[in-house]
Design a protein around this motif. Structure first.
Motif, PDB file in Angstrom:
ATOM      1  N   LYS A 125      51.031   1.301  49.624  1.00 13.19           N
ATOM      2  CA  LYS A 125      51.217   0.354  48.519  1.00 13.19           C
ATOM      3  C   LYS A 125      50.945  -1.076  48.984  1.00 13.19           C
ATOM      4  O   LYS A 125      50.279  -1.854  48.285  1.00 13.19           O
ATOM      5  CB  LYS A 125      52.632   0.452  47.957  1.00 13.19           C
ATOM      6  N   ALA A 126      51.450  -1.423  50.177  1.00 16.44           N
ATOM      7  CA  ALA A 126      51.254  -2.779  50.698  1.00 16.44           C
ATOM      8  C   ALA A 126      49.770  -3.060  50.924  1.00 16.44           C
ATOM      9  O   ALA A 126      49.274  -4.142  50.585  1.00 16.44           O
ATOM     10  CB  ALA A 126      52.033  -2.952  51.998  1.00 16.44           C
ATOM     11  N   ALA A 127      49.055  -2.084  51.495  1.00 17.57           N
ATOM     12  CA  ALA A 127      47.616  -2.259  51.735  1.00 17.57           C
ATOM     13  C   ALA A 127      46.864  -2.379  50.418  1.00 17.57           C
ATOM     14  O   ALA A 127      45.971  -3.219  50.265  1.00 17.57           O
ATOM     15  CB  ALA A 127      47.081  -1.084  52.551  1.00 17.57           C
ATOM     16  N   TYR A 128      47.234  -1.550  49.467  1.00 19.23           N
ATOM     17  CA  TYR A 128      46.582  -1.548  48.157  1.00 19.23           C
ATOM     18  C   TYR A 128      46.856  -2.861  47.421  1.00 19.23           C
ATOM     19  O   TYR A 128      45.950  -3.464  46.843  1.00 19.23           O
ATOM     20  CB  TYR A 128      47.110  -0.363  47.354  1.00 19.23           C
ATOM     21  N   ASP A 129      48.112  -3.308  47.458  1.00 21.05           N
ATOM     22  CA  ASP A 129      48.478  -4.551  46.772  1.00 21.05           C
ATOM     23  C   ASP A 129      47.762  -5.753  47.381  1.00 21.05           C
ATOM     24  O   ASP A 129      47.370  -6.683  46.669  1.00 21.05           O
ATOM     25  CB  ASP A 129      49.989  -4.761  46.826  1.00 21.05           C
ATOM     26  N   GLN A 130      47.591  -5.739  48.696  1.00 22.17           N
ATOM     27  CA  GLN A 130      46.881  -6.831  49.356  1.00 22.17           C
ATOM     28  C   GLN A 130      45.424  -6.888  48.889  1.00 22.17           C
ATOM     29  O   GLN A 130      44.880  -7.967  48.635  1.00 22.17           O
ATOM     30  CB  GLN A 130      46.933  -6.664  50.873  1.00 22.17           C
ATOM     31  N   ILE A 131      44.817  -5.725  48.751  1.00 31.09           N
ATOM     32  CA  ILE A 131      43.436  -5.670  48.277  1.00 31.09           C
ATOM     33  C   ILE A 131      43.341  -6.161  46.834  1.00 31.09           C
ATOM     34  O   ILE A 131      42.427  -6.912  46.474  1.00 31.09           O
ATOM     35  CB  ILE A 131      42.894  -4.235  48.405  1.00 31.09           C
ATOM     36  N   LEU A 132      44.295  -5.763  46.001  1.00 34.45           N
ATOM     37  CA  LEU A 132      44.297  -6.225  44.613  1.00 34.45           C
ATOM     38  C   LEU A 132      44.449  -7.741  44.542  1.00 34.45           C
ATOM     39  O   LEU A 132      43.805  -8.405  43.724  1.00 34.45           O
ATOM     40  CB  LEU A 132      45.422  -5.536  43.835  1.00 34.45           C
ATOM     41  N   PRO A 151      46.028 -21.781  30.846  1.00 30.00           N
ATOM     42  CA  PRO A 151      47.392 -21.523  31.331  1.00 30.00           C
ATOM     43  C   PRO A 151      47.562 -20.042  31.652  1.00 30.00           C
ATOM     44  O   PRO A 151      46.970 -19.188  30.987  1.00 30.00           O
ATOM     45  CB  PRO A 151      48.272 -21.942  30.144  1.00 30.00           C
ATOM     46  N   ASN A 152      48.339 -19.757  32.691  1.00 28.37           N
ATOM     47  CA  ASN A 152      48.609 -18.366  33.085  1.00 28.37           C
ATOM     48  C   ASN A 152      47.320 -17.576  33.320  1.00 28.37           C
ATOM     49  O   ASN A 152      47.196 -16.420  32.903  1.00 28.37           O
ATOM     50  CB  ASN A 152      49.457 -17.659  32.019  1.00 28.37           C
ATOM     51  N   LEU A 153      46.364 -18.194  34.011  1.00 29.71           N
ATOM     52  CA  LEU A 153      45.066 -17.556  34.227  1.00 29.71           C
ATOM     53  C   LEU A 153      45.202 -16.222  34.959  1.00 29.71           C
ATOM     54  O   LEU A 153      44.583 -15.224  34.573  1.00 29.71           O
ATOM     55  CB  LEU A 153      44.146 -18.494  35.016  1.00 29.71           C
ATOM     56  N   LYS A 154      46.009 -16.197  36.010  1.00 28.11           N
ATOM     57  CA  LYS A 154      46.150 -14.960  36.784  1.00 28.11           C
ATOM     58  C   LYS A 154      46.718 -13.836  35.921  1.00 28.11           C
ATOM     59  O   LYS A 154      46.269 -12.687  35.992  1.00 28.11           O
ATOM     60  CB  LYS A 154      47.051 -15.200  37.997  1.00 28.11           C
ATOM     61  N   GLU A 155      47.690 -14.177  35.077  1.00 30.68           N
ATOM     62  CA  GLU A 155      48.294 -13.168  34.209  1.00 30.68           C
ATOM     63  C   GLU A 155      47.292 -12.677  33.161  1.00 30.68           C
ATOM     64  O   GLU A 155      47.250 -11.484  32.831  1.00 30.68           O
ATOM     65  CB  GLU A 155      49.533 -13.742  33.520  1.00 30.68           C
ATOM     66  N   ARG A 156      46.477 -13.590  32.645  1.00 31.36           N
ATOM     67  CA  ARG A 156      45.447 -13.200  31.677  1.00 31.36           C
ATOM     68  C   ARG A 156      44.438 -12.249  32.323  1.00 31.36           C
ATOM     69  O   ARG A 156      44.034 -11.247  31.720  1.00 31.36           O
ATOM     70  CB  ARG A 156      44.722 -14.440  31.145  1.00 31.36           C
ATOM     71  N   ILE A 161      41.932  -7.064  33.311  1.00 30.61           N
ATOM     72  CA  ILE A 161      41.498  -6.016  34.233  1.00 30.61           C
ATOM     73  C   ILE A 161      42.173  -4.692  33.888  1.00 30.61           C
ATOM     74  O   ILE A 161      41.545  -3.627  33.937  1.00 30.61           O
ATOM     75  CB  ILE A 161      41.807  -6.429  35.689  1.00 30.61           C
ATOM     76  N   SER A 162      43.452  -4.747  33.530  1.00 31.56           N
ATOM     77  CA  SER A 162      44.173  -3.522  33.159  1.00 31.56           C
ATOM     78  C   SER A 162      43.522  -2.852  31.952  1.00 31.56           C
ATOM     79  O   SER A 162      43.391  -1.623  31.901  1.00 31.56           O
ATOM     80  CB  SER A 162      45.637  -3.844  32.848  1.00 31.56           C
ATOM     81  N   ILE A 163      43.103  -3.660  30.991  1.00 31.17           N
ATOM     82  CA  ILE A 163      42.453  -3.120  29.790  1.00 31.17           C
ATOM     83  C   ILE A 163      41.111  -2.482  30.145  1.00 31.17           C
ATOM     84  O   ILE A 163      40.792  -1.365  29.709  1.00 31.17           O
ATOM     85  CB  ILE A 163      42.271  -4.232  28.739  1.00 31.17           C
ATOM     86  N   LEU A 164      40.315  -3.186  30.956  1.00 35.17           N
ATOM     87  CA  LEU A 164      39.013  -2.648  31.354  1.00 35.17           C
ATOM     88  C   LEU A 164      39.174  -1.379  32.188  1.00 35.17           C
ATOM     89  O   LEU A 164      38.418  -0.414  32.026  1.00 35.17           O
ATOM     90  CB  LEU A 164      38.234  -3.697  32.146  1.00 35.17           C
ATOM     91  N   GLU A 165      40.175  -1.384  33.067  1.00 30.62           N
ATOM     92  CA  GLU A 165      40.402  -0.208  33.909  1.00 30.62           C
ATOM     93  C   GLU A 165      40.860   0.980  33.073  1.00 30.62           C
ATOM     94  O   GLU A 165      40.449   2.119  33.312  1.00 30.62           O
ATOM     95  CB  GLU A 165      41.428  -0.526  34.994  1.00 30.62           C
ATOM     96  N   ASN A 166      41.697   0.718  32.088  1.00 31.31           N
ATOM     97  CA  ASN A 166      42.166   1.803  31.227  1.00 31.31           C
ATOM     98  C   ASN A 166      41.001   2.414  30.446  1.00 31.31           C
ATOM     99  O   ASN A 166      40.921   3.644  30.284  1.00 31.31           O
ATOM    100  CB  ASN A 166      43.226   1.285  30.258  1.00 31.31           C
ATOM    101  N   LEU A 188      36.803  -2.706  21.087  1.00 28.45           N
ATOM    102  CA  LEU A 188      38.129  -3.311  20.987  1.00 28.45           C
ATOM    103  C   LEU A 188      38.586  -3.881  22.333  1.00 28.45           C
ATOM    104  O   LEU A 188      39.204  -4.949  22.387  1.00 28.45           O
ATOM    105  CB  LEU A 188      39.137  -2.277  20.478  1.00 28.45           C
ATOM    106  N   SER A 189      38.281  -3.170  23.412  1.00 26.02           N
ATOM    107  CA  SER A 189      38.640  -3.665  24.746  1.00 26.02           C
ATOM    108  C   SER A 189      37.969  -5.001  25.012  1.00 26.02           C
ATOM    109  O   SER A 189      38.598  -5.953  25.502  1.00 26.02           O
ATOM    110  CB  SER A 189      38.221  -2.647  25.820  1.00 26.02           C
ATOM    111  N   ILE A 190      36.688  -5.091  24.675  1.00 29.68           N
ATOM    112  CA  ILE A 190      35.943  -6.333  24.883  1.00 29.68           C
ATOM    113  C   ILE A 190      36.511  -7.452  24.019  1.00 29.68           C
ATOM    114  O   ILE A 190      36.669  -8.592  24.477  1.00 29.68           O
ATOM    115  CB  ILE A 190      34.447  -6.103  24.584  1.00 29.68           C
ATOM    116  N   GLN A 191      36.851  -7.136  22.773  1.00 29.62           N
ATOM    117  CA  GLN A 191      37.405  -8.150  21.876  1.00 29.62           C
ATOM    118  C   GLN A 191      38.735  -8.693  22.397  1.00 29.62           C
ATOM    119  O   GLN A 191      38.990  -9.904  22.357  1.00 29.62           O
ATOM    120  CB  GLN A 191      37.596  -7.558  20.481  1.00 29.62           C
ATOM    121  N   VAL A 192      39.589  -7.792  22.887  1.00 27.68           N
ATOM    122  CA  VAL A 192      40.906  -8.219  23.371  1.00 27.68           C
ATOM    123  C   VAL A 192      40.765  -9.092  24.617  1.00 27.68           C
ATOM    124  O   VAL A 192      41.392 -10.157  24.728  1.00 27.68           O
ATOM    125  CB  VAL A 192      41.800  -6.993  23.663  1.00 27.68           C
ATOM    126  N   VAL A 193      39.934  -8.660  25.570  1.00 24.80           N
ATOM    127  CA  VAL A 193      39.744  -9.447  26.793  1.00 24.80           C
ATOM    128  C   VAL A 193      39.057 -10.771  26.466  1.00 24.80           C
ATOM    129  O   VAL A 193      39.390 -11.818  27.039  1.00 24.80           O
ATOM    130  CB  VAL A 193      38.933  -8.648  27.838  1.00 24.80           C
TER     131      VAL A 193
END
Length: 200
Positions: A125-132, A151-156, A161-166, A188-193
């Motif tokens: 998990k630590a290795a994976y999280d570091q890569i993310l 504002p909140n660029l990282k969170e956006r 990314i979560s939407i595209l990955e899903n 819809l994924s493209i519209q939301v992102v």
């Protein structure tokens, strides 16, 4: 003075071969179904030689995660030059989503295995999280300057990314059991992102 270059080159090639084989074996058989002996045999390397490079199977896995990330980085970097070709954010996101799917398709088996392992092993998990984290920082660096004011660029970006990955995960499912209209889901994924990144 003895020339060490041939020996060093051979060592680099051997380690690379072990990483590639670990990658292939995990993707084909799953982490829990392989051993250092099996990896070494498949790589054409003695077990003793394998242990000179890695202490155990887990260390091989952690090195393979870095290798896996390097492969994705190499693939994605070849696509970067295309990002300037699009006149709208929506066009660019359509292209990015297609590349997201291509990466998932190419590395689907090992991606799924690593996703499972990171939930049960803190080192993985630590290795994976570091890569993310590294991936997120690199993505932020690649964005045009105007996005830095969001504002909140990282969170956006995390949500995007979560939407595209899903979407990519759903696209990989057996089409006979798929419950969604993939064209609609893609749009819809493209519209939301697009909405997440358009508040500038």
């Amino acid at each position: 003075m003895e020339n060490k270059t041939p020996q060093r080159d051979k060592a680099i090639r051997t380690r690379q071969k072990l990483l590639e084989t670990t990658f292939e074996q995990i993707a084909a058989n799953g982490y829990h179904n392989i051993t250092v002996d099996k990896i070494a045999s498949a790589a054409g390397v003695s077990t003793g030689s394998a242990y000179r490079y890695f202490k155990n199977k887990k260390e091989m896995l952690l090195a393979t995660i870095e290798y896996y990330y390097g492969n994705i980085q190499e693939f994605s970097q070849t696509q970067d030059s295309h990002l300037t070709e699009f006149s709208t954010l929506e066009e660019m996101l359509t292209y990015v989503l297609d590349q997201f799917y291509a990466i998932h398709k190419k590395y689907y088996a090992i991606h799924e295995e690593l996703e499972s392992l990171r939930h049960i092993d803190p080192d993985i998990k630590a290795a994976y999280d570091q890569i993310l984290q590294q991936s997120m920082e690199e993505l932020i660096r690649k964005l045009p300057a105007q996005y830095a004011t969001l504002p909140n660029l990282k969170e956006r970006l995390y949500l995007g990314i979560s939407i595209l990955e899903n979407y990519a995960h759903t696209q990989m499912e057996d089409s006979s059991t798929r419950q969604y209209d993939m064209d609609a889901l893609k749009n819809l994924s493209i519209q939301v992102v697009n909405g997440l990144l358009s508040d500038i």
